[in-house]
Design a protein around this motif. Structure first.
Motif, short mmCIF file in Angstrom:
data_model
loop_
_atom_site.label_atom_id
_atom_site.label_comp_id
_atom_site.label_asym_id
_atom_site.label_seq_id
_atom_site.Cartn_x
_atom_site.Cartn_y
_atom_site.Cartn_z
N GLY A 123 -65.45 -30.92 -5.37
CA GLY A 123 -64.47 -31.62 -4.56
C GLY A 123 -65.23 -32.58 -3.65
N ILE A 124 -64.62 -32.94 -2.52
CA ILE A 124 -65.29 -33.78 -1.52
C ILE A 124 -65.40 -32.95 -0.26
CG2 ILE A 124 -65.13 -35.85 -0.10
CD1 ILE A 124 -63.65 -37.18 -2.42
N PHE A 125 -66.62 -32.73 0.20
CA PHE A 125 -66.85 -31.87 1.36
C PHE A 125 -66.03 -32.36 2.55
CE2 PHE A 125 -68.86 -30.31 5.11
CZ PHE A 125 -69.22 -29.01 4.78
N GLY A 126 -65.30 -31.44 3.16
CA GLY A 126 -64.54 -31.74 4.36
C GLY A 126 -63.20 -32.42 4.13
N ALA A 127 -62.89 -32.77 2.90
CA ALA A 127 -61.64 -33.47 2.61
C ALA A 127 -60.49 -32.48 2.46
CB ALA A 127 -61.78 -34.28 1.32
N ASP A 128 -59.28 -32.98 2.60
CA ASP A 128 -58.08 -32.21 2.31
C ASP A 128 -57.89 -32.30 0.80
OD1 ASP A 128 -55.74 -30.77 2.58
OD2 ASP A 128 -54.56 -32.48 3.28
N MET A 129 -58.04 -31.17 0.12
CA MET A 129 -58.07 -31.17 -1.34
C MET A 129 -56.93 -30.36 -1.93
SD MET A 129 -62.17 -30.56 -1.95
CE MET A 129 -62.52 -29.57 -0.50
N ASP A 130 -56.43 -30.80 -3.06
CA ASP A 130 -55.49 -30.01 -3.87
C ASP A 130 -56.31 -29.41 -5.00
OD1 ASP A 130 -53.30 -30.81 -2.32
OD2 ASP A 130 -52.91 -32.55 -3.60
N VAL A 131 -56.37 -28.08 -5.02
CA VAL A 131 -57.18 -27.37 -6.00
C VAL A 131 -56.24 -26.58 -6.91
CG1 VAL A 131 -59.01 -25.65 -6.33
CG2 VAL A 131 -59.03 -27.13 -4.30
N SER A 132 -56.43 -26.73 -8.21
CA SER A 132 -55.60 -25.98 -9.15
C SER A 132 -56.48 -25.39 -10.24
CB SER A 132 -54.52 -26.87 -9.77
OG SER A 132 -55.10 -27.93 -10.49
N LEU A 133 -56.03 -24.25 -10.77
CA LEU A 133 -56.77 -23.63 -11.86
C LEU A 133 -55.86 -22.71 -12.65
CD1 LEU A 133 -58.84 -20.53 -11.11
CD2 LEU A 133 -57.47 -21.51 -9.31
N THR A 134 -56.27 -22.47 -13.87
CA THR A 134 -55.68 -21.43 -14.69
C THR A 134 -56.70 -20.32 -14.74
OG1 THR A 134 -54.49 -23.08 -16.00
CG2 THR A 134 -54.71 -20.87 -16.95
N ASN A 135 -56.43 -19.26 -13.97
CA ASN A 135 -57.35 -18.12 -13.89
C ASN A 135 -57.27 -17.37 -15.21
OD1 ASN A 135 -58.63 -15.60 -13.26
ND2 ASN A 135 -58.23 -15.99 -11.10
N TRP A 136 -58.42 -17.07 -15.78
CA TRP A 136 -58.52 -16.49 -17.11
C TRP A 136 -58.80 -15.01 -16.98
CZ3 TRP A 136 -62.96 -18.38 -20.80
CH2 TRP A 136 -62.81 -17.80 -22.06
N GLY A 137 -57.83 -14.20 -17.30
CA GLY A 137 -58.01 -12.76 -17.26
C GLY A 137 -56.84 -12.05 -16.60
N PRO A 138 -56.64 -12.17 -15.32
CA PRO A 138 -57.47 -12.89 -14.34
C PRO A 138 -58.74 -12.13 -14.00
CG PRO A 138 -55.67 -11.80 -13.21
CD PRO A 138 -55.47 -11.53 -14.68
N VAL A 139 -59.76 -12.90 -13.68
CA VAL A 139 -61.03 -12.34 -13.21
C VAL A 139 -61.39 -13.09 -11.94
CG1 VAL A 139 -63.50 -12.06 -13.69
CG2 VAL A 139 -61.83 -11.71 -15.52
N THR A 140 -61.52 -12.36 -10.84
CA THR A 140 -61.90 -12.92 -9.54
C THR A 140 -62.89 -11.99 -8.88
OG1 THR A 140 -59.72 -13.96 -9.29
CG2 THR A 140 -61.06 -13.72 -7.31
N LEU A 141 -64.02 -12.52 -8.44
CA LEU A 141 -65.05 -11.74 -7.77
C LEU A 141 -65.46 -12.43 -6.47
CD1 LEU A 141 -67.26 -11.05 -10.88
CD2 LEU A 141 -65.81 -9.39 -9.74
N ILE A 142 -65.90 -11.63 -5.50
CA ILE A 142 -66.42 -12.15 -4.23
C ILE A 142 -67.86 -11.70 -4.10
CG2 ILE A 142 -66.16 -12.17 -1.74
CD1 ILE A 142 -63.18 -11.38 -2.22
N LEU A 143 -68.76 -12.65 -3.86
CA LEU A 143 -70.16 -12.33 -3.63
C LEU A 143 -70.56 -12.82 -2.24
CD1 LEU A 143 -71.77 -13.52 -7.00
CD2 LEU A 143 -70.99 -11.23 -6.40
N ASP A 144 -71.38 -12.04 -1.57
CA ASP A 144 -71.85 -12.37 -0.23
C ASP A 144 -73.37 -12.23 -0.23
OD1 ASP A 144 -72.58 -12.36 2.52
OD2 ASP A 144 -70.60 -11.63 3.07
N SER A 145 -74.08 -13.25 0.16
CA SER A 145 -75.55 -13.20 0.12
C SER A 145 -76.10 -12.18 1.11
CB SER A 145 -76.14 -14.58 0.41
OG SER A 145 -75.80 -15.01 1.72
N ARG A 146 -75.31 -11.77 2.06
CA ARG A 146 -75.76 -10.80 3.07
C ARG A 146 -75.49 -9.36 2.65
NH1 ARG A 146 -78.74 -13.56 7.01
NH2 ARG A 146 -78.11 -15.71 6.69
N SER A 147 -74.75 -9.14 1.57
CA SER A 147 -74.43 -7.79 1.15
C SER A 147 -75.38 -7.28 0.09
CB SER A 147 -73.01 -7.75 0.57
OG SER A 147 -72.09 -8.08 1.56
#
Length: 147
Positions: A123-147
Motif C-alpha cells: 500500500g502507501i505508508f500512512g495513506a487512507d487505504m481500502d484493503v480487500s482480500l479473499t481469505n483462503w481457508g480461512p487461515v490467519t496467524l499473528i506473529l510478534d517478534s517479541r514473543s
C-alpha cells in the motif's frame, strides 16, 4: 513488531481511485511497528513470513511456504496493531512507533522479503487505504517478534 498474516487467493490495496498493490495467491500481511523495534525484528519476521508453511502440499497438509508455492505478498502498514483498548472505549496508540521510525522498519521488512526472492506489493505508508482480500481457508496467524 507484529504481523497479521492471512493466506489469500487474491488481495489488493486501493488509495483514492488507484490500485497501489494487488496479488493473486499468497499472503496478505498487515505490519505493525512499536517504538522498541529494531532492524533485527524486521529481519526476523521477514524470514519467518517467507518460510511459514501454511499452504497445502499434494497430501493436503500445510507443508509449503509462500516461497515454495510461488506466491506473492501484499504488505500493508498497520499502526493499529498496537492499539490498546483495555481502558475506556477508544484505543490508545501510544505503543505504536512514530511514523518516521515505523516507515524505515516497514520498508526494511519488505526489502528483506524481496531479498528472499518474493514478489512484494504494498500500500502507501500512512495513506487512507481500502484493503480487500479473499481469505483462503480461512487461515490467519499473528506473529510478534517479541514473543
Amino acid at each position: 513488531m507484529k504481523v497479521v498474516i492471512q493466506r489469500c487467493k487474491h488481495a489488493r490495496v486501493v488509495v483514492g481511485e488507484q490500485v497501489t498493490g494487488e496479488i493473486g495467491q499468497g499472503l496478505m500481511v498487515l505490519v505493525g511497528v512499536t517504538h522498541e523495534d529494531e532492524t533485527k525484528d524486521a529481519v526476523y519476521l521477514a524470514e519467518k513470513v517467507a518460510g511459514l508453511r501454511i499452504f497445502e502440499d499434494d497430501d493436503h497438509k500445510m507443508n509449503l511456504s509462500v516461497q515454495d508455492m510461488g506466491g506473492s505478498i501484499l504488505s500493508v502498514s498497520q499502526f493499529t496493531l498496537y492499539g490498546d483498548s483495555r481502558k475506556g472505549k477508544r484505543p490508545s496508540f501510544m505503543a505504536a512507533a512514530r511514523p518516521e521510525a515505523a516507515q524505515k522498519l516497514y520498508e526494511l521488512f519488505n526489502a528483506e522479503l524481496r531479498s528472499r526472492g518474493l514478489s512484494v506489493e504494498t500500500g502507501i505508508f500512512g495513506a487512507d487505504m481500502d484493503v480487500s482480500l479473499t481469505n483462503w481457508g480461512p487461515v490467519t496467524l499473528i506473529l510478534d517478534s517479541r514473543s
